[in-house]
Write a protein that holds these residues in place. Structure first.
Motif, mmCIF file in Angstrom:
data_model
loop_
_atom_site.group_PDB
_atom_site.id
_atom_site.type_symbol
_atom_site.label_atom_id
_atom_site.label_comp_id
_atom_site.label_asym_id
_atom_site.label_seq_id
_atom_site.Cartn_x
_atom_site.Cartn_y
_atom_site.Cartn_z
ATOM 1 N N GLU A 20 0.811 -1.216 0.000
ATOM 2 C CA GLU A 20 0.000 0.000 0.000
ATOM 3 C C GLU A 20 0.845 1.266 0.000
ATOM 4 O O GLU A 20 0.544 2.222 -0.691
ATOM 5 C CB GLU A 20 -0.924 -0.002 1.226
ATOM 6 N N SER A 21 1.930 1.276 0.773
ATOM 7 C CA SER A 21 2.693 2.516 0.922
ATOM 8 C C SER A 21 4.163 2.382 0.563
ATOM 9 O O SER A 21 4.926 3.313 0.761
ATOM 10 C CB SER A 21 2.584 3.021 2.367
ATOM 11 N N LYS A 22 4.570 1.238 0.041
ATOM 12 C CA LYS A 22 5.987 1.087 -0.286
ATOM 13 C C LYS A 22 6.184 0.065 -1.394
ATOM 14 O O LYS A 22 5.361 -0.827 -1.596
ATOM 15 C CB LYS A 22 6.797 0.699 0.955
ATOM 16 N N THR A 23 7.287 0.228 -2.117
ATOM 17 C CA THR A 23 7.677 -0.700 -3.173
ATOM 18 C C THR A 23 9.127 -1.088 -2.944
ATOM 19 O O THR A 23 10.010 -0.224 -2.937
ATOM 20 C CB THR A 23 7.535 -0.054 -4.563
ATOM 21 N N LEU A 24 9.385 -2.369 -2.734
ATOM 22 C CA LEU A 24 10.731 -2.851 -2.457
ATOM 23 C C LEU A 24 11.214 -3.748 -3.589
ATOM 24 O O LEU A 24 10.434 -4.488 -4.188
ATOM 25 C CB LEU A 24 10.767 -3.634 -1.147
ATOM 26 N N THR A 25 12.502 -3.671 -3.870
ATOM 27 C CA THR A 25 13.114 -4.540 -4.867
ATOM 28 C C THR A 25 13.615 -5.795 -4.166
ATOM 29 O O THR A 25 14.490 -5.722 -3.303
ATOM 30 C CB THR A 25 14.277 -3.820 -5.572
#
Length: 236
Positions: A20-25
């Motif tokens: 919802e609030s973050k995008t991680l690799t």
């Protein structure tokens, strides 16, 4: 990543998780020029299944193939991706725009290694150049609007890949090893930045880099101080 003045470059596949609030690799992989997209996809999906249970896989158009679709379906994974605008897809889009075709149809993706049945979903988007038709393929029972909304999460990944560039050291070196190291370094710093933000707007990338530079400088000063020999002992 193309080397200046050459035809050489490095291509990476990137596996990201969007919340919802973050995008991680989660994983990156340097892609060999002769490596097939389905083998790259399989490796990425293996890793994804090890560390989490993905509820939806969003792919770019580069994975639009019979082999890749078959790989996804064999794992019973729900997926959505843009359809390549082949002649049959273009004709369907034109009919839809004229009101002569429904927004949801059964469709068969064909290739040299067989066929795969999917659902073709068509959505409309108003642009400066008029109405554009965006086709998606999926194996899920969702509406075209839901497919478009789901895929909007994919654009966050594109945005965050551009954010990686803010953390990548600049170089004119033609060393593939160095450029690969710099890319992996930027991914590490990017993930650290996202974790530090924890869903908030701050720190911005520039603010985080300034803070990181200060911390590294402080660490260097402390290291130099600790390396200094102690003052000579003066007997009382």
């Amino acid at each position: 990543s193309r080397l200046p003045g050459t035809n050489l470059g490095i291509k990476f596949a990137v596996l990201s998780v969007v919340e919802e609030s973050k995008t991680l690799t989660l994983k990156t992989k340097q892609v060999n020029p002769i490596e097939s997209e389905v083998s790259v996809l399989g490796e990425m999906l293996d890793y994804a299944e090890e560390v989490l249970n993905p509820s939806l896989v969003l792919l770019d158009r580069g994975f639009y193939s019979v082999e890749a679709i078959g790989e996804l379906k064999s794992r019973s994974m729900g997926f959505t991706m843009p359809a390549k605008k082949t002649n049959p897809v273009k004709k369907t889009c034109k009919k839809f725009k004229k009101g002569e075709a429904p927004p949801e149809i059964g469709y068969t993706v064909s290739g040299a290694k067989g066929e795969e049945d999917v659902r073709l979903l068509l959505t409309e988007k108003e642009t400066e150049n008029g109405t554009e038709i965006h086709p998606f393929i999926t194996n899920l029972e969702i509406t075209p609007e839901e497919a478009s909304e789901n895929y909007s999460w994919r654009w966050r990944i594109e945005t965050n890949i551009r954010e990686l560039e803010k953390f990548k050291p600049q170089t004119t070196s033609q060393s593939m090893e160095l450029r690969r190291l710099y890319f992996l370094f930027s991914v590490t710093l990017y993930n650290l930045w996202i974790i530090t933000r924890n869903g908030s707007e701050h720190p911005r990338a520039r603010e985080f880099k300034e803070w990181l530079e200060f911390e590294l400088l402080a660490f260097k000063v402390l290291e130099e101080y600790m390396a200094e020999p102690p003052p000579p002992h003066t007997p009382a």
